[in-house]
Every structure is written in C-alpha cells, then in structure tokens.
Design a protein around this motif. Structure first.
Motif, PDB file in Angstrom:
ATOM      1  N   ALA A  47       0.818  -1.225   0.002  1.00  0.00           N
ATOM      2  CA  ALA A  47      -0.034  -0.113   0.035  1.00  0.00           C
ATOM      3  C   ALA A  47       1.015   1.084   0.055  1.00  0.00           C
ATOM      4  N   ARG A  48       0.496   2.280  -0.393  1.00  0.00           N
ATOM      5  CA  ARG A  48       1.033   3.682  -0.303  1.00  0.00           C
ATOM      6  C   ARG A  48       1.809   4.123   1.197  1.00  0.00           C
ATOM      7  N   ASN A  49       0.773   3.685   2.250  1.00  0.00           N
ATOM      8  CA  ASN A  49       1.179   4.236   3.367  1.00  0.00           C
ATOM      9  C   ASN A  49       0.520   3.504   4.487  1.00  0.00           C
ATOM     10  N   GLU A  50       0.691   2.240   4.829  1.00  0.00           N
ATOM     11  CA  GLU A  50      -0.325   1.488   5.715  1.00  0.00           C
ATOM     12  C   GLU A  50       0.772   0.803   6.688  1.00  0.00           C
ATOM     13  N   PRO A  51       0.929   0.880   8.109  1.00  0.00           N
ATOM     14  CA  PRO A  51       1.488   0.232   8.841  1.00  0.00           C
ATOM     15  C   PRO A  51       1.355  -1.236   8.704  1.00  0.00           C
ATOM     16  N   GLY A  52       2.317  -2.038   8.699  1.00  0.00           N
ATOM     17  CA  GLY A  52       2.185  -3.828   8.592  1.00  0.00           C
ATOM     18  C   GLY A  52       2.511  -4.014   7.044  1.00  0.00           C
ATOM     19  N   LEU A  53       2.149  -3.091   6.053  1.00  0.00           N
ATOM     20  CA  LEU A  53       2.554  -3.441   4.858  1.00  0.00           C
ATOM     21  C   LEU A  53       3.613  -2.865   3.921  1.00  0.00           C
ATOM     22  N   GLU A  54       3.819  -3.696   2.957  1.00  0.00           N
ATOM     23  CA  GLU A  54       5.246  -3.358   2.369  1.00  0.00           C
ATOM     24  C   GLU A  54       4.774  -1.749   1.508  1.00  0.00           C
ATOM     25  N   GLN A  55       5.659  -0.643   1.578  1.00  0.00           N
ATOM     26  CA  GLN A  55       5.318   0.263   1.087  1.00  0.00           C
ATOM     27  C   GLN A  55       5.483   0.408  -0.542  1.00  0.00           C
ATOM     28  N   LEU A  56       4.384   0.704  -1.129  1.00  0.00           N
ATOM     29  CA  LEU A  56       4.339   1.010  -2.720  1.00  0.00           C
ATOM     30  C   LEU A  56       3.450   1.938  -3.131  1.00  0.00           C
ATOM     31  N   ASP A  57       3.862   2.747  -3.788  1.00  0.00           N
ATOM     32  CA  ASP A  57       3.085   3.750  -4.688  1.00  0.00           C
ATOM     33  C   ASP A  57       3.310   3.386  -5.932  1.00  0.00           C
ATOM     34  N   VAL A  58       2.237   2.592  -6.666  1.00  0.00           N
ATOM     35  CA  VAL A  58       2.613   2.074  -8.170  1.00  0.00           C
ATOM     36  C   VAL A  58       2.530   3.389  -8.963  1.00  0.00           C
ATOM     37  N   ALA A  59       2.190   4.482  -8.784  1.00  0.00           N
ATOM     38  CA  ALA A  59       2.317   5.680  -9.477  1.00  0.00           C
ATOM     39  C   ALA A  59       3.657   6.509  -9.554  1.00  0.00           C
ATOM     40  N   GLU A  60       4.576   5.819  -8.676  1.00  0.00           N
ATOM     41  CA  GLU A  60       5.971   6.535  -8.398  1.00  0.00           C
ATOM     42  C   GLU A  60       6.915   5.629  -8.796  1.00  0.00           C
ATOM     43  N   ALA A  68      12.238   0.522  -5.587  1.00  0.00           N
ATOM     44  CA  ALA A  68      12.624   0.408  -4.099  1.00  0.00           C
ATOM     45  C   ALA A  68      12.111  -0.780  -3.636  1.00  0.00           C
ATOM     46  N   LEU A  69      10.913  -1.178  -4.125  1.00  0.00           N
ATOM     47  CA  LEU A  69      10.111  -2.463  -3.572  1.00  0.00           C
ATOM     48  C   LEU A  69      10.883  -3.712  -4.219  1.00  0.00           C
ATOM     49  N   ALA A  70      11.139  -3.459  -5.575  1.00  0.00           N
ATOM     50  CA  ALA A  70      11.986  -4.507  -6.145  1.00  0.00           C
ATOM     51  C   ALA A  70      13.254  -4.928  -5.636  1.00  0.00           C
ATOM     52  N   GLU A  71      13.944  -3.877  -5.210  1.00  0.00           N
ATOM     53  CA  GLU A  71      15.282  -3.902  -4.507  1.00  0.00           C
ATOM     54  C   GLU A  71      15.476  -4.575  -3.046  1.00  0.00           C
ATOM     55  N   ARG A  72      14.178  -4.364  -2.412  1.00  0.00           N
ATOM     56  CA  ARG A  72      13.994  -4.705  -1.085  1.00  0.00           C
ATOM     57  C   ARG A  72      13.647  -6.424  -1.370  1.00  0.00           C
ATOM     58  N   LEU A  73      12.719  -6.773  -2.196  1.00  0.00           N
ATOM     59  CA  LEU A  73      12.570  -7.965  -2.415  1.00  0.00           C
ATOM     60  C   LEU A  73      13.317  -8.783  -3.371  1.00  0.00           C
ATOM     61  N   LYS A  74      14.734  -8.434  -3.740  1.00  0.00           N
ATOM     62  CA  LYS A  74      15.596  -9.022  -4.628  1.00  0.00           C
ATOM     63  C   LYS A  74      15.862 -10.517  -4.010  1.00  0.00           C
ATOM     64  N   GLY A  75      15.868 -11.288  -4.932  1.00  0.00           N
ATOM     65  CA  GLY A  75      16.234 -12.707  -4.325  1.00  0.00           C
ATOM     66  C   GLY A  75      14.938 -13.432  -3.943  1.00  0.00           C
ATOM     67  N   LYS A  76      13.685 -12.796  -3.850  1.00  0.00           N
ATOM     68  CA  LYS A  76      12.570 -13.435  -3.051  1.00  0.00           C
ATOM     69  C   LYS A  76      11.754 -14.037  -4.360  1.00  0.00           C
ATOM     70  N   PRO A  77      11.475 -15.384  -4.309  1.00  0.00           N
ATOM     71  CA  PRO A  77      10.707 -16.008  -5.363  1.00  0.00           C
ATOM     72  C   PRO A  77       9.226 -15.526  -4.983  1.00  0.00           C
ATOM     73  N   ILE A  78       8.487 -14.942  -6.154  1.00  0.00           N
ATOM     74  CA  ILE A  78       7.008 -14.646  -6.043  1.00  0.00           C
ATOM     75  C   ILE A  78       6.241 -15.460  -7.098  1.00  0.00           C
ATOM     76  N   SER A  79       5.358 -16.245  -6.554  1.00  0.00           N
ATOM     77  CA  SER A  79       4.597 -17.088  -7.465  1.00  0.00           C
ATOM     78  C   SER A  79       3.264 -16.496  -8.194  1.00  0.00           C
ATOM     79  N   ALA A  80       2.807 -15.390  -7.307  1.00  0.00           N
ATOM     80  CA  ALA A  80       1.669 -14.788  -7.931  1.00  0.00           C
ATOM     81  C   ALA A  80       1.722 -13.418  -7.700  1.00  0.00           C
ATOM     82  N   LEU A  81       1.700 -12.503  -8.682  1.00  0.00           N
ATOM     83  CA  LEU A  81       1.429 -11.164  -8.496  1.00  0.00           C
ATOM     84  C   LEU A  81       0.178 -10.594  -8.988  1.00  0.00           C
ATOM     85  N   VAL A  82      -0.536 -10.216  -7.944  1.00  0.00           N
ATOM     86  CA  VAL A  82      -1.822  -9.722  -8.179  1.00  0.00           C
ATOM     87  C   VAL A  82      -1.838  -8.011  -8.306  1.00  0.00           C
TER      88      VAL A  82
END
Length: 218
Positions: free
Chosen positions: A31-44, A50-64
C-alpha cells in the motif's frame, strides 16, 4: 507459494490477502502508506524500484495487480475530464501495473525456477470492455481498457517462459470505490477472484473473466 498484492490495505486487495493468509499462503501486501504492509506507490517509479530492491532474490509465484483509482464518476462531457485527471488515472491504472510487473519479473522467474506455477493477475473492469460501452467515466473506462490490452499482450510475451496472465472484473462491488448500492459483496467478489486466480494456468492465459468465472468480451 508467495503472493504479492498491490493495494492490499482495503477492499478487494485486503480481502484477498486475508483469504490467502488463512489458506496458509505467504502474502506480501502493499500500500502507499499503511503500517504492517510493504510500502508501494505504483504511480511513483522510484517506489516501484525500491520495492523490487527490497524483494531482490525473493521468489514470487503470484503477482496480483489490484491497486487502482476511479476519480471521474462526476465529470461532465461539457467542460469536464481535465488533462491532469487523465494522466493520474493512466499513471496508476496502466503505467503502475506495467512497472510493477516489469520490476518483479525477476522474482516471478525465480519462482518458476523453483518449479512453482507462476502467474500475474490484473484487476481491470468490465467498464473497460469495448463491447460493453455505456458512456460516461471516459477516463476510467479508457484506463481499464488499456489495462486489458496490457494484460493480453503480456500474456503473449510471457507464455513462452511459463508465466500465465489473467485479467479480471471484480464485479460492481460494495467498496469505497463501488459505493453502497453495488450489486456484489466484497466477500463474494473476493471468494470468486481467489478461485479464478488459483485456477489460472497457461491454458487460459490472456483470459478476461468476471469474478464468478464468466468469460467477458474484450
């Protein structure tokens, strides 16, 4: 199995996150700014990177790709629909989807290497269907039409890699966006969408379906 959901702080995104968590799946909600969730503003773009860098090396099987906006419901054809509103909708509903997919492709490919069924789900809308033109909401309709087109073309390019892509209409849902007069409850929409996404495979990649499984016209 790890599932990443954009716009997971409320409505359909939150509902999907809760249901998959109950089923024992690892869920990364953003979410853009929500405690407990990964910070992501898809418009920025920088936020996506930054999200991709934090998740580097993490397998993701489904992207919604669920995050989206609808801000033109009260605009009038005469004098309404300012250019800035067009830009904002496309930045979130189209460009944001593409950048998120692009940035997290390495994570999806890692899941593939691990032998996991890997997929992308794009939450669009029947209002984006050319066959269901009903007038009004020109910006939202156009942005969701573009999201459908984006999903269809991603399906073509990613099929050879083994990544399935589905595009979904959640229904007219009783959320903040849908309003209190909506026809479908959040619970029913979430249950239906979860079933469709769980079943998504390469056989039906590129599909455009409603939350209840009905195949929709493009």
């Amino acid at each position: 199995m790890t599932i990443l959901i954009t716009g997971a702080n409320r409505g359909i995104g939150q509902g999907l996150a809760n249901e998959w968590c109950k089923a024992g799946k690892e869920v990364i909600g953003t979410a853009r700014n929500e405690p407990g969730l990964e910070q992501l503003d898809v418009a920025e773009p920088n936020s996506v990177s930054a999200l991709a860098e934090r998740l580097k090396g993490k397998p993701i099987s489904a992207l919604v790709c669920n995050a989206g906006i609808l801000l033109d419901r009260h605009e009038q054809l005469d004098g309404g629909y300012p250019p800035a509103l067009w830009a904002k909708h496309f930045q979130v509903n189209v460009t944001g989807v593409f950048l998120t997919v692009q940035a997290l492709l390495p994570n999806l490919r890692l899941a593939l290497e691990n032998g996991e069924a890997t997929k992308i789900a794009i939450v669009s809308s029947l209002l984006g269907s050319q066959a269901a033109a009903g007038g009004g909401r020109y910006i939202y309709r156009s942005s969701k039409a573009a999201a459908i087109n984006l999903g269809r073309n991603l399906a073509v390019d990613l099929r050879p890699e083994g990544i399935a892509v589905g595009i979904y209409h959640p229904g007219w849902v009783a959320t903040d966006m849908g309003g209190s007069e909506a026809e479908v409850s959040v619970e029913d929409s979430v249950a239906g969408l979860r079933a469709q996404i769980d079943d998504l495979d390469l056989i039906e990649t590129g599909c455009f379906k409603a939350w209840d499984g009905k195949v929709l016209p493009f």
